[in-house]
Design a protein around this motif. Structure first.
Motif, mmCIF file in Angstrom:
data_model
loop_
_atom_site.group_PDB
_atom_site.id
_atom_site.type_symbol
_atom_site.label_atom_id
_atom_site.label_comp_id
_atom_site.label_asym_id
_atom_site.label_seq_id
_atom_site.Cartn_x
_atom_site.Cartn_y
_atom_site.Cartn_z
ATOM 1 N N MET A 96 0.743 -1.246 0.009
ATOM 2 C CA MET A 96 -0.060 -0.031 0.051
ATOM 3 C C MET A 96 0.743 1.329 0.043
ATOM 4 O O MET A 96 0.329 2.435 0.179
ATOM 5 C CB MET A 96 -0.920 -0.192 1.320
ATOM 6 C CG MET A 96 -1.748 -1.159 1.197
ATOM 7 S SD MET A 96 -2.746 -1.422 -0.228
ATOM 8 C CE MET A 96 -4.012 -2.307 0.465
ATOM 9 N N LYS A 97 2.206 1.075 -0.315
ATOM 10 C CA LYS A 97 2.987 2.561 -0.487
ATOM 11 C C LYS A 97 2.478 3.577 -1.404
ATOM 12 O O LYS A 97 1.943 3.151 -2.358
ATOM 13 C CB LYS A 97 4.525 1.950 -0.364
ATOM 14 C CG LYS A 97 4.946 1.453 -1.900
ATOM 15 C CD LYS A 97 6.338 1.142 -1.842
ATOM 16 C CE LYS A 97 6.675 0.067 -2.844
ATOM 17 N NZ LYS A 97 6.145 -1.208 -2.461
ATOM 18 N N LYS A 98 2.685 4.690 -0.984
ATOM 19 C CA LYS A 98 2.420 5.719 -1.808
ATOM 20 C C LYS A 98 3.596 6.340 -2.757
ATOM 21 O O LYS A 98 3.698 6.703 -3.575
ATOM 22 C CB LYS A 98 1.817 6.809 -1.239
ATOM 23 C CG LYS A 98 0.586 6.493 -0.323
ATOM 24 C CD LYS A 98 -0.625 6.665 -1.300
ATOM 25 C CE LYS A 98 -1.806 6.565 -0.644
ATOM 26 N NZ LYS A 98 -2.504 5.243 -0.239
ATOM 27 N N VAL A 99 4.827 6.151 -2.075
ATOM 28 C CA VAL A 99 6.352 6.663 -2.626
ATOM 29 C C VAL A 99 6.663 5.658 -3.548
ATOM 30 O O VAL A 99 7.014 4.498 -2.822
ATOM 31 C CB VAL A 99 6.983 7.229 -1.366
ATOM 32 C CG1 VAL A 99 8.537 7.617 -2.031
ATOM 33 C CG2 VAL A 99 6.565 8.070 -0.848
ATOM 34 N N ARG A 100 6.681 5.678 -4.730
ATOM 35 C CA ARG A 100 7.157 4.700 -5.713
ATOM 36 C C ARG A 100 8.212 5.330 -6.432
ATOM 37 O O ARG A 100 8.513 6.384 -6.678
ATOM 38 C CB ARG A 100 6.055 4.245 -6.591
ATOM 39 C CG ARG A 100 4.858 3.705 -5.696
ATOM 40 C CD ARG A 100 3.916 3.269 -6.777
ATOM 41 N NE ARG A 100 2.615 2.727 -5.861
ATOM 42 C CZ ARG A 100 2.345 1.470 -5.443
ATOM 43 N NH1 ARG A 100 3.411 0.354 -5.483
ATOM 44 N NH2 ARG A 100 1.542 1.043 -4.668
ATOM 45 N N GLY A 101 9.029 4.170 -7.073
ATOM 46 C CA GLY A 101 10.188 4.997 -7.849
ATOM 47 C C GLY A 101 11.387 5.145 -7.256
ATOM 48 O O GLY A 101 12.504 5.265 -8.061
#
Length: 143
Positions: free
Chosen positions: A106-111
């Protein structure tokens, strides 16, 4: 199922060993295992004692798994071992779900570098371990 339990226990021991290595100054892999913000700043800096505690917990979870599976007979299978395996399943399951910001499904920070490793390695590993602890508790009953 014994091979699944042995592989999982070896993974836990290996990851525990990595934490000991990091606690005493090792750098290999360390830059990829701490969640980072979008601008690549670490979200926290783990201390030596905390890292050693995590290593000890990983070693203990490996022992619990092997005891519950009947592959390590230094302690009898007891309700403490069963509860310990249940707690391990919950911890790894919650880690797989994540904190809704930096880690897990469920993480929001990707990349970020961490997010990529988390997506392809850390979260699937936590799901595997969660299911392994559920399986060991289910197959051998709860005492």
């Amino acid at each position: 199922m014994s091979i699944v339990y042995v592989i999982s226990a070896l993974l836990l021991i290996g990851i525990g060993g990595l934490h000991v290595y990091w606690a005493f100054g090792g750098r290999w892999g360390a830059s990829a295992v701490i969640p980072t913000t979008k601008d690549q700043k670490p979200t926290f800096v783990p201390g030596r004692i905390a890292t050693i505690v995590v290593a000890l917990l990983l070693f203990a979870s490996s022992a619990l798994l092997l005891i519950k599976a009947g592959l390590l007979t230094v302690l009898p299978i007891s309700s403490t071992v069963t509860w310990g395996c249940g707690i391990c399943a919950a911890v790894f399951g919650l880690r797989a779900i994540g904190d809704f910001r930096y880690v897990g499904l469920m993480k929001k920070v990707r990349g970020t570098r961490f997010a990529i490793y988390d997506y392809y390695l850390f979260t699937p590993l936590c799901m595997w371990l969660c299911l392994t602890f559920i399986a060991v508790n289910s197959h051998l009953g709860s005492t």
